[in-house]
Design an enzyme around this catalytic site. Structure first.
Site, PDB file in Angstrom:
ATOM      1  N   HIS A  57      -2.665 -20.923  18.379  1.00 63.74           N
ATOM      2  CA  HIS A  57      -2.904 -19.750  17.527  1.00 63.74           C
ATOM      3  C   HIS A  57      -4.280 -19.834  16.884  1.00 63.74           C
ATOM      4  O   HIS A  57      -4.988 -20.824  17.077  1.00 63.74           O
ATOM      5  CB  HIS A  57      -1.810 -19.612  16.460  1.00 63.74           C
ATOM      6  CG  HIS A  57      -1.692 -20.760  15.498  1.00 63.74           C
ATOM      7  ND1 HIS A  57      -1.286 -22.037  15.862  1.00 63.74           N
ATOM      8  CD2 HIS A  57      -1.928 -20.836  14.153  1.00 63.74           C
ATOM      9  CE1 HIS A  57      -1.261 -22.826  14.801  1.00 63.74           C
ATOM     10  NE2 HIS A  57      -1.661 -22.125  13.749  1.00 63.74           N
ATOM     11  N   HIS A  59      -6.069 -20.854  14.150  1.00 63.89           N
ATOM     12  CA  HIS A  59      -5.732 -21.799  13.079  1.00 63.89           C
ATOM     13  C   HIS A  59      -6.428 -21.432  11.768  1.00 63.89           C
ATOM     14  O   HIS A  59      -7.554 -20.934  11.784  1.00 63.89           O
ATOM     15  CB  HIS A  59      -6.162 -23.216  13.470  1.00 63.89           C
ATOM     16  CG  HIS A  59      -5.585 -23.662  14.778  1.00 63.89           C
ATOM     17  ND1 HIS A  59      -4.301 -24.118  14.898  1.00 63.89           N
ATOM     18  CD2 HIS A  59      -6.119 -23.688  16.024  1.00 63.89           C
ATOM     19  CE1 HIS A  59      -4.073 -24.431  16.167  1.00 63.89           C
ATOM     20  NE2 HIS A  59      -5.153 -24.170  16.872  1.00 63.89           N
ATOM     21  N   ASP A  61      -6.539 -23.877   9.231  1.00 64.58           N
ATOM     22  CA  ASP A  61      -6.832 -25.115   8.495  1.00 64.58           C
ATOM     23  C   ASP A  61      -7.861 -26.006   9.178  1.00 64.58           C
ATOM     24  O   ASP A  61      -8.264 -27.013   8.616  1.00 64.58           O
ATOM     25  CB  ASP A  61      -5.525 -25.904   8.310  1.00 64.58           C
ATOM     26  CG  ASP A  61      -4.881 -26.217   9.641  1.00 64.58           C
ATOM     27  OD1 ASP A  61      -5.202 -25.534  10.642  1.00 64.58           O
ATOM     28  OD2 ASP A  61      -4.067 -27.145   9.704  1.00 64.58           O
ATOM     29  N   HIS A  62      -8.262 -25.665  10.397  1.00 63.92           N
ATOM     30  CA  HIS A  62      -9.298 -26.443  11.090  1.00 63.92           C
ATOM     31  C   HIS A  62      -9.920 -25.536  12.149  1.00 63.92           C
ATOM     32  O   HIS A  62      -9.308 -24.539  12.529  1.00 63.92           O
ATOM     33  CB  HIS A  62      -8.711 -27.691  11.772  1.00 63.92           C
ATOM     34  CG  HIS A  62      -7.822 -27.364  12.939  1.00 63.92           C
ATOM     35  ND1 HIS A  62      -6.467 -27.110  12.798  1.00 63.92           N
ATOM     36  CD2 HIS A  62      -8.089 -27.201  14.257  1.00 63.92           C
ATOM     37  CE1 HIS A  62      -5.958 -26.829  13.977  1.00 63.92           C
ATOM     38  NE2 HIS A  62      -6.909 -26.866  14.883  1.00 63.92           N
ATOM     39  N   HIS A 113       4.299 -17.079  12.364  1.00 64.52           N
ATOM     40  CA  HIS A 113       3.319 -17.811  11.537  1.00 64.52           C
ATOM     41  C   HIS A 113       2.008 -17.012  11.577  1.00 64.52           C
ATOM     42  O   HIS A 113       1.392 -16.744  10.551  1.00 64.52           O
ATOM     43  CB  HIS A 113       3.177 -19.230  12.080  1.00 64.52           C
ATOM     44  CG  HIS A 113       2.036 -20.021  11.510  1.00 64.52           C
ATOM     45  ND1 HIS A 113       1.936 -20.337  10.177  1.00 64.52           N
ATOM     46  CD2 HIS A 113       0.929 -20.563  12.108  1.00 64.52           C
ATOM     47  CE1 HIS A 113       0.820 -21.044   9.982  1.00 64.52           C
ATOM     48  NE2 HIS A 113       0.193 -21.184  11.131  1.00 64.52           N
ATOM     49  N   ASP A 132       2.457 -23.980  15.264  1.00 61.31           N
ATOM     50  CA  ASP A 132       3.060 -23.993  13.933  1.00 61.31           C
ATOM     51  C   ASP A 132       4.294 -23.099  13.854  1.00 61.31           C
ATOM     52  O   ASP A 132       4.777 -22.821  12.753  1.00 61.31           O
ATOM     53  CB  ASP A 132       2.027 -23.552  12.880  1.00 61.31           C
ATOM     54  CG  ASP A 132       0.849 -24.504  12.832  1.00 61.31           C
ATOM     55  OD1 ASP A 132       0.918 -25.563  13.482  1.00 61.31           O
ATOM     56  OD2 ASP A 132      -0.129 -24.179  12.157  1.00 61.31           O
ATOM     57  N   HIS A 173       1.284 -29.655  13.869  1.00 60.75           N
ATOM     58  CA  HIS A 173       0.948 -30.540  12.751  1.00 60.75           C
ATOM     59  C   HIS A 173       2.174 -31.346  12.364  1.00 60.75           C
ATOM     60  O   HIS A 173       3.301 -30.912  12.600  1.00 60.75           O
ATOM     61  CB  HIS A 173       0.621 -29.752  11.468  1.00 60.75           C
ATOM     62  CG  HIS A 173      -0.507 -28.806  11.573  1.00 60.75           C
ATOM     63  ND1 HIS A 173      -1.808 -29.202  11.560  1.00 60.75           N
ATOM     64  CD2 HIS A 173      -0.527 -27.452  11.654  1.00 60.75           C
ATOM     65  CE1 HIS A 173      -2.594 -28.144  11.625  1.00 60.75           C
ATOM     66  NE2 HIS A 173      -1.841 -27.060  11.683  1.00 60.75           N
TER      67      HIS A 173
HETATM   68  N1  GSH Z   1      -3.062 -28.857   2.645  1.00 60.01           N
HETATM   69  C1  GSH Z   1      -3.262 -28.332   3.950  1.00 60.01           C
HETATM   70  C2  GSH Z   1      -2.343 -27.125   4.143  1.00 60.01           C
HETATM   71  C3  GSH Z   1      -2.133 -26.871   5.542  1.00 60.01           C
HETATM   72  C4  GSH Z   1      -1.245 -25.655   5.828  1.00 60.01           C
HETATM   73  O1  GSH Z   1      -1.016 -24.742   5.002  1.00 60.01           O
HETATM   74  N2  GSH Z   1      -0.768 -25.649   7.065  1.00 60.01           N
HETATM   75  C5  GSH Z   1      -0.060 -24.553   7.615  1.00 60.01           C
HETATM   76  C6  GSH Z   1      -0.308 -24.516   9.104  1.00 60.01           C
HETATM   77  S1  GSH Z   1      -1.880 -23.810   9.467  1.00 60.01           S
HETATM   78  C7  GSH Z   1       1.431 -24.619   7.433  1.00 60.01           C
HETATM   79  O2  GSH Z   1       2.114 -23.770   7.927  1.00 60.01           O
HETATM   80  N3  GSH Z   1       1.953 -25.633   6.744  1.00 60.01           N
HETATM   81  C8  GSH Z   1       3.351 -25.739   6.579  1.00 60.01           C
HETATM   82  C9  GSH Z   1       3.724 -26.714   5.518  1.00 60.01           C
HETATM   83  O3  GSH Z   1       2.792 -27.317   4.926  1.00 60.01           O
HETATM   84  O4  GSH Z   1       4.927 -26.880   5.300  1.00 60.01           O
HETATM   85  C10 GSH Z   1      -4.731 -27.911   4.133  1.00 60.01           C
HETATM   86  O5  GSH Z   1      -5.423 -27.684   3.139  1.00 60.01           O
HETATM   87  O6  GSH Z   1      -5.192 -27.798   5.269  1.00 60.01           O
HETATM   88 FE   FE2 Z   2      -1.442 -22.718  11.598  1.00 60.74          FE
END
Ligand code: GSH
Ligand code: FE2
Length: 354
Positions: A57, A59, A61-62, A113, A132, A173
């Site tokens: 997808h 993304h 976060d990166h 998502h 995700d 992740h």
């Molecule tokens: N703290 C992380 C957060 C990452 C985040 O929100 N990840 C998403 C995916 S892109 C998610 O769905 N996380 C689910 C969860 O943390 O339970 C950052 O800053 O990158």
């Molecule tokens: Fe994501």
């Protein structure tokens, strides 16, 4: 099949390498921008040809490594059509095949998502790469991009949970270091999506997650909408010699290059004096600084001048390149194969016996 699960500690992202051992053709799912050099090194060391990078997808976060890898390895980029990214070589709909040699993965649209989320399922349904949509005992959040909890509930329950129970689930992740689960396991134990839980329970759960937005989100989403094309010139690979980066994280130079450029670099031999003056001899012009005294004698070396480190086999000198890198030397390389390869290839030595 050749299979590797790789991790980016900064974003807790998993990248998956799949390859067909006969043709050596490979796919890389969800590469990370900062890890492109590492991933390219592994692909090279395993003797693979990267044919496609796939992203599950857009993304938040990166930044994806897809664009960098296409540039480096001539791979092609496949992304979901519904994700809206530009610059890909192929735009995927649900239930298409992406081949690698005699094997393939099938695409399965699993929105919720984000609207473009894709799950990639291996041809024999033994593995699914869910991005995700489904995480280990969790799932991706639904509170940004085009997130929608109702849609995610149906994607997981109707599309992912209808795969065989034995199918291993590899997520995009994991924030606790867990690496794999299975469809059967998640159907029973996923605290948000197990079969006993209703859609409204799930929506209630997702509405109250209360997570902060990802730290990289402002930069990551626009970059991923261009398949990870860098906005500015990124840090270049060192170009003072034709260096190779290894999966072990070491910059190496080959003996034939060193032999032709002996007078343009500082050569440091980190063996013990008895070895330096022993039967293998040493590279002409090399200075002897045994590994054990390198830290104390570091001031003898000029930080900005190109430096090649040598030992018997290339192991101790690899450690020395790491030590020098940490001390701020930025033009350091290991002589690949050390004195053993240097001698095997019959390059000239000072001292030594025939
Ligand atoms: N703290 C992380 C957060 C990452 C985040 O929100 N990840 C998403 C995916 S892109 C998610 O769905 N996380 C689910 C969860 O943390 O339970 C950052 O800053 O990158
Ligand atoms: Fe994501």
């Amino acid at each position: 099949m050749i299979f590797r699960q790789l991790f980016d500690p900064q974003s807790s992202t998993y990248t998956y390498l799949l390859a067909d051992p006969a043709s050596r053709e490979a796919l890389l799912i969800d590469p990370v921008f900062e890890q492109a050099r590492r991933d390219a090194a592994l692909i090279d060391e395993l003797g693979l040809k990267l044919t496609w990078t796939l992203d599950t997808h857009v993304h938040a976060d990166h930044v994806t490594g897809a664009w960098l890898l296409r540039d480096k390895l001539r791979s092609r980029i496949a992304v979901s059509k519904a994700g809206g990214a530009e610059g890909a070589d192929r735009y995927l709909l649900s239930e298409e095949k992406i081949p690698f040699g005699k094997r393939h993965v099938d695409t399965l649209a699993t929105p919720g998502h984000t609207s473009g989320c894709m799950t990639y399922v291996l041809d024999d349904q033994s593995m699914a790469f869910t991005g995700d949509a489904l995480l280990i005992r969790g799932c991706g959040r639904t509170d940004f991009q085009e997130g929608d909890a109702h849609t995610l509930f149906r994607s997981v329950r109707e599309r992912i949970f209808s795969l065989p129970e034995r199918c291993l689930v590899y997520p995009g992740h994991d924030y606790r270091g867990l690496s794999v689960t299975s469809v059967g396991e998640e159907k029973l134990f996923n605290p948000r999506l197990a079969e006993s839980i209703g859609e409204e329970d799930f929506v209630g759960y997702m509405t109250h997650l209360g997570l902060a937005h990802p730290k990289q989100m402002e930069a990551a989403v626009p970059a991923n909408l261009k398949c990870g094309k860098p906005l500015h010139q990124t840090a270049q690979d060192p170009d003072w010699a034709p260096l190779t980066y290894t999966f072990a994280g070491i910059w190496e130079v080959q003996p034939h290059w060193l032999e032709e450029h002996l007078h343009e670099v500082r050569i440091v031999d980190v063996r013990e004096p008895a070895e330096f003056n022993g039967p293998l001899g040493h590279v002409p012009g090399a200075s002897l600084i045994p590994l054990g005294s390198l830290k104390d004698r570091i001031a003898e070396l000029e930080k900005t001048a190109p430096l090649v480190v040598v030992c018997r086999s290339g192991a101790r000198s690899a450690q020395a390149t790491v030590l020098l890198g940490k001390a701020g030397f930025d033009k350091v390389a290991n002589l690949s194969g050390g004195m053993l390869r240097w001698r095997a290839q019959r390059y000239a030595v000072d001292g030594g016996t025939e």
